[in-house]
Design a protein around this motif. Structure first.
Motif, PDB file in Angstrom:
ATOM      1  N   GLY A   1       3.134   7.531   3.136  1.00  0.00           N
ATOM      2  CA  GLY A   1       2.906   6.334   3.926  1.00  0.00           C
ATOM      3  C   GLY A   1       2.947   5.075   3.083  1.00  0.00           C
ATOM      4  N   TYR A   2       3.467   4.008   3.643  1.00  0.00           N
ATOM      5  CA  TYR A   2       3.462   2.734   2.929  1.00  0.00           C
ATOM      6  C   TYR A   2       3.211   1.609   3.925  1.00  0.00           C
ATOM      7  CZ  TYR A   2       8.154   1.647   4.708  1.00  0.00           C
ATOM      8  OH  TYR A   2       9.226   1.378   5.520  1.00  0.00           O
ATOM      9  N   ALA A   3       2.746   0.502   3.405  1.00  0.00           N
ATOM     10  CA  ALA A   3       2.544  -0.703   4.214  1.00  0.00           C
ATOM     11  C   ALA A   3       2.847  -1.915   3.365  1.00  0.00           C
ATOM     12  CB  ALA A   3       1.116  -0.763   4.749  1.00  0.00           C
TER      13      ALA A   3
ATOM     14  N   GLU B   1       0.844  -1.197   0.000  1.00  0.00           N
ATOM     15  CA  GLU B   1       0.000   0.000   0.000  1.00  0.00           C
ATOM     16  C   GLU B   1       0.881   1.250   0.000  1.00  0.00           C
ATOM     17  OE1 GLU B   1      -3.881  -1.614   2.584  1.00  0.00           O
ATOM     18  OE2 GLU B   1      -2.656   0.060   3.317  1.00  0.00           O
ATOM     19  N   TYR B   2       0.366   2.308  -0.623  1.00  0.00           N
ATOM     20  CA  TYR B   2       1.062   3.597  -0.597  1.00  0.00           C
ATOM     21  C   TYR B   2       0.022   4.702  -0.497  1.00  0.00           C
ATOM     22  CZ  TYR B   2       3.618   7.782  -1.902  1.00  0.00           C
ATOM     23  OH  TYR B   2       4.149   9.044  -1.906  1.00  0.00           O
ATOM     24  N   SER B   3       0.287   5.703   0.339  1.00  0.00           N
ATOM     25  CA  SER B   3      -0.568   6.889   0.437  1.00  0.00           C
ATOM     26  C   SER B   3       0.294   8.129   0.264  1.00  0.00           C
ATOM     27  CB  SER B   3      -1.301   6.931   1.783  1.00  0.00           C
ATOM     28  OG  SER B   3      -0.394   6.930   2.864  1.00  0.00           O
TER      29      SER B   3
ATOM     30  N   LYS C   1      -4.372   7.102  -2.560  1.00  0.00           N
ATOM     31  CA  LYS C   1      -3.974   5.807  -2.043  1.00  0.00           C
ATOM     32  C   LYS C   1      -4.006   4.767  -3.155  1.00  0.00           C
ATOM     33  CE  LYS C   1      -5.517   6.519   2.730  1.00  0.00           C
ATOM     34  NZ  LYS C   1      -6.311   5.959   3.845  1.00  0.00           N
ATOM     35  N   VAL C   2      -3.060   3.843  -3.098  1.00  0.00           N
ATOM     36  CA  VAL C   2      -3.035   2.745  -4.056  1.00  0.00           C
ATOM     37  C   VAL C   2      -2.556   1.500  -3.316  1.00  0.00           C
ATOM     38  CG1 VAL C   2      -0.672   3.267  -4.799  1.00  0.00           C
ATOM     39  CG2 VAL C   2      -2.194   1.951  -6.300  1.00  0.00           C
TER      40      VAL C   2
END
Length: 682
Positions: A190-192, A183-185, A675-676
């Motif tokens: 932000g990333y996960a 994930e990226y925002s 977000k993606v």
């Protein structure tokens, strides 16, 4: 504006309830709830419980960075103080997180049966340090009537989190499976990364491991300014094993362990603020873990469905004050930490909760009455380390509960009882003050329901609960000693109606509506003091409101989801004066409009409007409308992308500049965020 909109929507619900329609002919019962899905949100039908489920699909679509962000879309639920696990809290119907503590003990948060995140630690959030990607669903029970199997003194409700299983990835057959999510925002860069590995070596044995790392820099508000103290980095992991055995696979043994660590450097002690205040800055390590061991015996016998769950939750918060960071500092850092006023900044906190719950669900008949009875006993041991603002001690409790759903034709009557006794023991010996305190209470409720057989049901409930004395009150002050000799009491009445049907307006469509009114009174208060006089507790608190949920889907894939809440609260001082309840929920309506193309593509637009808002100081805030856009694409036609899911989202698409309800005035909501997420299953 919002009140008029909700009144109009309520009138539409009443009109729909009066319409003859071809409805699903079901008899789900009040414990065996029927879950229907027309849009994104699962809605309950045929139950007196105000219950909302955020399933795994919605968890993925929302791309939330905290669990609190997942459930704040539920009617009556408020996310207090933002988008970080360190500062945010969950408030349900005006109870739970507040402007001083992350919890007031009137909501319960559970992970796989373990009770977590409920301590009153000064200026620190709900302590719900965990990651949304560990869970298959988040369930919210609002009010008291559904709480008697989970605890005493629950006024706002219960948040139940359920972790994923290995069979979710292997399809329930032996073999390997798993998934990788990235994930990226854009806001805060932000990333996960979340990796799940599942293995079923044979029928009856399954193993799951998940590792999730989430990282976020400071966010930016709608006005372009940085939101201080909004960065965090939280690695989490989940390990889970399940064994099914015995004749007809009637027995199972499940072990679950999850852990999240947050290591924050040079951050304000006060997590509700965006910059250091008089309490200064600290280095803080928060290490939280929970483990459960569950045995289930469910033979081919309607009288036996027994579950025994042993859980252990442990959270440790180690804090190191940064010398010279407080404007109040006098002398050395050691002098500062020794002060009665500022010593809280240097305190380490640890609390451990061990709980054993044994329950059995039995189905049987007595004449014309069919029973669905849940009965159980519970033993709880909570131990907390002594700290400057959090007295230490041990809280031992024994409880017994029974919920009996009795059905006679179309009528369902469900009485519920819980008896609980507690023994508090202080870790300190203070002159002239008792070290041990004992209390007990009997509480319960009654739910009534009637199904008309045409898709319409009506229901109502009355519930009474008592909050027993807490470790938080183990102190020598006159206020604490008074509270230790009392139980806090509340009662809640609810009345509502629901409808579910198919082919309502067009061939192949489905509609589910649910609305309920609630009225709660809290008295003999031990957790809230009068404004301007902390030696006196409030006389009582009254809250009331209406909650509405609706979901409509068409055969073409077009769908609509609606959730709304309108309410008010009043607090009464001992002198007879009254004011708006300081923690009451705002009025809010949320409408989602979307279109699905089979299981390949889902596009949706969500509008959230809120008014009657206040910040943490009680200052009125202006109305706000926020737009969110989401898309989910499963490229099944592309061979090398089979098993992939791509998600796009835009949160706060119009870049609105605002402060969230009950949040600190300096902690604004994040501005526009792109977000993606990419998930690959294997």
């Amino acid at each position: 504006m919002l009140t008029s909109l909700m009144r109009g929507t309520t009138a539409l619900v009443c009109l729909s309830l009066a319409m003859p329609a071809m409805a699903q002919n079901s008899d789900p019962g009040f414990l065996g709830t029927l879950i229907l899905t027309a849009g994104k949100r699962d809605l309950s039908f045929g139950t007196a419980l105000s219950r909302t489920v955020v399933d795994e699909e919605e968890i993925k679509d929302r791309q939330a960075s905290t669990v609190a962000q997942l459930v704040d879309s539920v009617p009556g639920v408020t996310l207090v103080n933002g988008t970080t696990p360190q500062g945010s809290g969950i408030n349900i119907r005006g109870f739970g997180a507040n402007t001083t503590y992350g919890s007031d003990q009137k909501i319960a948060v559970m992970i796989d049966g373990a009770t977590v995140g409920s301590e009153e630690i000064y200026r620190i959030g709900t302590q719900l340090f965990t990651d949304p990607l560990l869970y298959r669903q988040a369930e919210v029970l609002r009010g008291t009537i559904g709480s008697f199997a989970y605890g005493s003194g629950i006024v706002g409700g219960v948040v139940k989190l359920e972790t994923k299983d290995a069979s979710d990835f292997t399809g329930g057959v032996p073999g390997f499976g798993g998934s990788q999510t990235l994930e990226y925002s854009s806001n805060g860069d932000g990333y996960a990364s979340s990796t799940s590995l599942a293995w079923m070596p044979a029928e009856g044995a399954e193993f799951l491991f998940n590792y999730t790392l989430r990282d976020q820099d400071d966010l930016t508000a709608g006005d372009g300014n940085t939101i201080g103290n909004s960065a965090f980095r939280t690695p989490s992991y989940l390990a889970k094993a399940k064994f099914t055995f015995g004749e007809d696979d009637a027995q199972s043994l499940t072990f679950s362990h999850s852990r999240t660590v947050a290591d924050d450097k040079d951050v304000p002690y006060d997590q509700f603020q965006t910059s250091a205040d008089s309490f200064g800055s600290v280095d803080r390590v928060t290490d939280t873990a929970q483990s459960t061991l569950q045995y289930r015996f469910n033979p081919v016998n309607d009288l036996i469905d027994m579950t025994a769950t042993l859980s252990y939750a442990d959270q440790q918060i180690d804090t190191t004050y940064i010398d010279g960071s407080s404007s109040f500092q006098f002398g050395t850092a050691e002098d500062f930490c020794a002060s009665a006023f500022t010593g809280v900044v240097c305190a380490d906190n640890r609390y451990e909760t061990t709980k054993l719950t044994i329950s059995n669900r039995a189905l049987f008949g007595t004449g014309m009455v069919q029973h669905d009875m849940l009965a159980g006993v519970e033993a709880i041991r909570k131990e907390r380390l002594d700290a400057a603002s959090a007295p230490g001690g041990t809280d031992r409790r024994l409880a017994a509960f029974v919920v009996d759903e009795m059905t006679i034709g179309q009528v369902t009557v469900t009485p519920a009882l819980r008896y609980e006794s507690s023994r508090l023991e202080s870790s300190e010996t203070l002159a002239g003050v008792k070290q041990t305190y004992e209390k007990d209470a009997l509480m319960g409720g009654l739910a009534l329901g009637y199904e008309f057989g045409n898709g319409v049901s009506v229901f109502g409930s009355a519930a009474y609960t008592e909050g027993l004395p807490l470790i938080d009150d183990l102190a020598a002050t006159a206020t604490s000693q008074r509270r230790l000799d009392m139980t806090e009491k509340s009662r809640t009445f609810e009345l509502g109606a629901a409808y579910t049907g198919t082919d309502v307006f067009a061939q192949g469509d489905s509609l589910t509506l649910r609305g309920n009114l609630y009225n709660t009174e809290l008295w003999d208060i031990t957790t809230y003091t009068a404004v301007g006089d902390t030696t006196k507790d409030l006389d009582r608190v009254e809250t009331k409101g209406v909650e509405l949920e609706a979901s409509y889907g068409m055969a073409s894939g077009l769908y609509f989801d609606l959730a709304g809440h309108v309410g008010e609260g009043t607090e009464f001082d001992p002198d007879g004066s009254s004011a708006t309840w300081r923690n009451s929920a705002s009025d809010r309506v949320q409408l989602g409009i979307g279109k699905k193309w089979d299981d390949r593509l889902d596009l949706s637009w969500e509008v959230v409007h809120a008014d009657d808002r206040r910040d943490a100081t009680g200052t009125d805030l202006s109305d706000v409308t926020v737009h969110n856009l989401r898309a989910t694409w499963r490229p099944a036609d592309v061979a090398w992308m089979k098993g992939s899911e791509v998600r796009f989202g835009i949160e706060n698409a119009l870049d609105r500049d605002y402060v969230g309800h009950l949040s600190s005035a300096t902690r604004k909501a994040p501005g526009r965020t792109f977000k993606v997420a990419l998930t690959k299953s294997f």
